[in-house]
Write a protein that holds these residues in place. Structure first.
Motif, PDB file in Angstrom:
ATOM      1  N   ASN A 180       0.820  -1.206   0.000  1.00  0.00           N
ATOM      2  CA  ASN A 180       0.000   0.000   0.000  1.00  0.00           C
ATOM      3  C   ASN A 180       0.859   1.263   0.000  1.00  0.00           C
ATOM      4  OD1 ASN A 180      -2.517  -1.203  -0.109  1.00  0.00           O
ATOM      5  ND2 ASN A 180      -2.646  -1.430   2.106  1.00  0.00           N
ATOM      6  N   TRP A 209       2.395   1.594  -3.491  1.00  0.00           N
ATOM      7  CA  TRP A 209       1.387   1.915  -4.501  1.00  0.00           C
ATOM      8  C   TRP A 209       0.977   3.383  -4.426  1.00  0.00           C
ATOM      9  CZ3 TRP A 209      -0.135  -0.881  -8.553  1.00  0.00           C
ATOM     10  CH2 TRP A 209      -1.244  -0.456  -9.268  1.00  0.00           C
ATOM     11  N   THR A 227       6.522   6.539  -7.233  1.00  0.00           N
ATOM     12  CA  THR A 227       6.502   5.238  -7.905  1.00  0.00           C
ATOM     13  C   THR A 227       5.938   5.428  -9.307  1.00  0.00           C
ATOM     14  OG1 THR A 227       6.119   4.101  -5.809  1.00  0.00           O
ATOM     15  CG2 THR A 227       5.618   2.881  -7.819  1.00  0.00           C
ATOM     16  N   ARG A 232       4.283   0.143 -10.877  1.00  0.00           N
ATOM     17  CA  ARG A 232       3.026  -0.382 -10.356  1.00  0.00           C
ATOM     18  C   ARG A 232       2.537  -1.561 -11.181  1.00  0.00           C
ATOM     19  NH1 ARG A 232       1.699   5.367  -9.885  1.00  0.00           N
ATOM     20  NH2 ARG A 232       1.978   5.896  -7.690  1.00  0.00           N
TER      21      ARG A 232
END
Length: 57
Positions: free
Chosen positions: A42, A45, A50, A55
């Motif tokens: 989490n 993500w 990122t 992802r």
């Protein structure tokens, strides 16, 4: 003869209790590991740094 059977039954019972205890410990360890992975996932993500490519992996 009866004493040997009692000893055998006692050893089997002890082994079964140990196996159940090990199973509980393993389940708890697996649960904690999964919770940690979920938290890490989490955080990764939701991290704005990122890239989308990361992802998708």
């Amino acid at each position: 003869m009866e004493e040997k059977l009692r000893t055998l039954a006692s050893a089997r019972n002890e082994r079964e209790r140990g196996r159940q205890h090990d199973q509980f410990t393993l389940d708890k360890a697996v649960h904690e590991g999964l919770v940690a992975i979920t938290a890490d996932f989490n955080a990764l993500w939701k991290d704005p740094d990122t890239p989308s490519r990361g992802r998708k992996r």
